[in-house]
Design a protein around this motif. Structure first.
Motif, PDB file in Angstrom:
ATOM      1  N   ASN A  99     -40.680  38.655  -5.474  1.00 52.68           N
ATOM      2  CA  ASN A  99     -41.292  37.729  -4.518  1.00 52.68           C
ATOM      3  C   ASN A  99     -42.811  37.926  -4.516  1.00 52.68           C
ATOM      4  N   LEU A 126     -42.583  30.259 -12.994  1.00 51.37           N
ATOM      5  CA  LEU A 126     -42.664  31.172 -11.853  1.00 51.37           C
ATOM      6  C   LEU A 126     -41.840  32.428 -12.058  1.00 51.37           C
ATOM      7  N   TYR A 136     -38.279  29.113 -14.625  1.00 55.05           N
ATOM      8  CA  TYR A 136     -38.386  28.150 -13.526  1.00 55.05           C
ATOM      9  C   TYR A 136     -39.792  27.548 -13.570  1.00 55.05           C
ATOM     10  N   VAL A 157     -41.347  20.603  -9.369  1.00 52.39           N
ATOM     11  CA  VAL A 157     -40.486  21.622  -9.959  1.00 52.39           C
ATOM     12  C   VAL A 157     -39.743  20.870 -11.053  1.00 52.39           C
ATOM     13  N   VAL A 179     -49.075  29.446  -4.670  1.00 51.01           N
ATOM     14  CA  VAL A 179     -47.612  29.449  -4.728  1.00 51.01           C
ATOM     15  C   VAL A 179     -47.043  30.616  -3.934  1.00 51.01           C
ATOM     16  N   TRP A 181     -43.432  32.361  -3.904  1.00 46.55           N
ATOM     17  CA  TRP A 181     -42.182  32.364  -4.673  1.00 46.55           C
ATOM     18  C   TRP A 181     -41.218  33.383  -4.093  1.00 46.55           C
ATOM     19  N   THR A 182     -40.006  32.921  -3.800  1.00 48.36           N
ATOM     20  CA  THR A 182     -38.916  33.793  -3.390  1.00 48.36           C
ATOM     21  C   THR A 182     -37.878  33.778  -4.500  1.00 48.36           C
ATOM     22  N   ALA A 183     -37.703  34.898  -5.154  1.00 52.40           N
ATOM     23  CA  ALA A 183     -36.834  34.980  -6.322  1.00 52.40           C
ATOM     24  C   ALA A 183     -35.364  34.860  -5.929  1.00 52.40           C
ATOM     25  N   ALA A 196     -33.396  30.673  -5.555  1.00 52.63           N
ATOM     26  CA  ALA A 196     -34.855  30.746  -5.542  1.00 52.63           C
ATOM     27  C   ALA A 196     -35.421  29.663  -4.627  1.00 52.63           C
ATOM     28  N   VAL A 198     -39.442  27.919  -3.346  1.00 45.72           N
ATOM     29  CA  VAL A 198     -40.870  27.885  -3.650  1.00 45.72           C
ATOM     30  C   VAL A 198     -41.602  26.965  -2.682  1.00 45.72           C
TER      31      VAL A 198
END
Length: 256
Positions: A99, A126, A136, A157, A179, A181-183, A196, A198
């Protein structure tokens, strides 16, 4: 009757005392731990804060490698910017991330030619999950008065969702992605635990609002989470179109 009145009065006293003690106070909803760590914000908008990892400082590509051969990244560094070298393929960070908060600035040449997807095409992956274009992708493209499919324009996306608005500047002007980003997270058996997500600000404008991805990017077919992975590099795409190569600068990241 008098005994009942005395008993009632006796029982009321502790109730009133308890009520006074239980009355909410502003201190009840105030807490002093944990104490947030102190960082120094960037001196100007877009500058890296003190806890950021600088992925490109304008001098070299020491934090990057070539996806094709895992050797040093071979894109051109000159005058504080990176320019895509289409002959050497994609580059990605040596370090893997889960993240994060990412800042990156990109530039479409003023003399850009072509149309649709063949107009300054690149991509910010990402999370890179393999060679080529696996991962991604947040699309990079000249989408200033350039018509294409909307889930393939800048700040989409790619092939999953359109941006909320078109916030593109003209070619020849620097543009910015910020950005969050949450994986994705996977169970031990490889099945998906949480997808995921974003959030993206494009030139300071919200264009993706905690969007939930349905899987890694697929050029053909629908995306899905078929392969579990952990922390992953961030990748920049060397697209195969024949338009002029684009450039990048001021790339930094904060792990969350």
């Amino acid at each position: 009757m008098k005994n009942y009145l005395v008993l009632a009065a006796f029982c009321t006293v502790p109730f009133l005392q308890a009520s006074a003690q239980d009355k909410p106070k502003h201190e009840d909803t105030e807490f002093y731990t944990p104490v947030p760590p102190v960082i120094t914000p960037g001196a100007i908008s877009g500058a890296a804060p003190s806890d950021a990892i600088i992925l490109f400082d304008g001098k070299n590509l020491d934090h990057w490698l070539s996806v094709n051969d895992r050797g040093p990244a071979k894109w051109l560094v000159k005058d504080g910017i990176i320019t895509v070298d289409k002959s050497t393929g994609n580059i990605e960070t040596k370090q893997a991330f889960t993240n994060y908060q990412l800042h990156i600035e990109w530039f479409i040449p003023k003399n850009i030619t072509g149309e649709g997807q063949a107009r300054g095409n690149s991509g910010l992956f990402l999370a890179s999950t393999g060679k080529g274009d696996d991962g991604y992708e947040l699309q990079i493209l000249d989408s200033y008065q350039n018509k294409t499919y909307t889930n393939g324009q800048a700040a989409s996306v790619y092939k999953q969702t359109t941006p909320l608005v078109n916030a593109n500047k003209k070619p020849g002007e620097w543009q910015t992605y910020d950005v969050i980003w949450t994986a994705p997270v996977f169970y031990k058996d490889g099945s998906l635990k949480s997808p995921a997500r974003v959030t993206v600000l494009f030139n300071g404008v919200l264009v993706q609002n905690n969007f939930e991805l349905t899987g890694p990017t697929q050029y053909i077919g629908r995306p899905s989470y078929t392969k579990a992975h952990g922390a992953s590099p961030i990748k920049l795409q060397s697209h195969g179109d024949k338009s002029e190569p684009i450039s990048f600068r001021n790339i930094w990241i904060r792990e969350l």
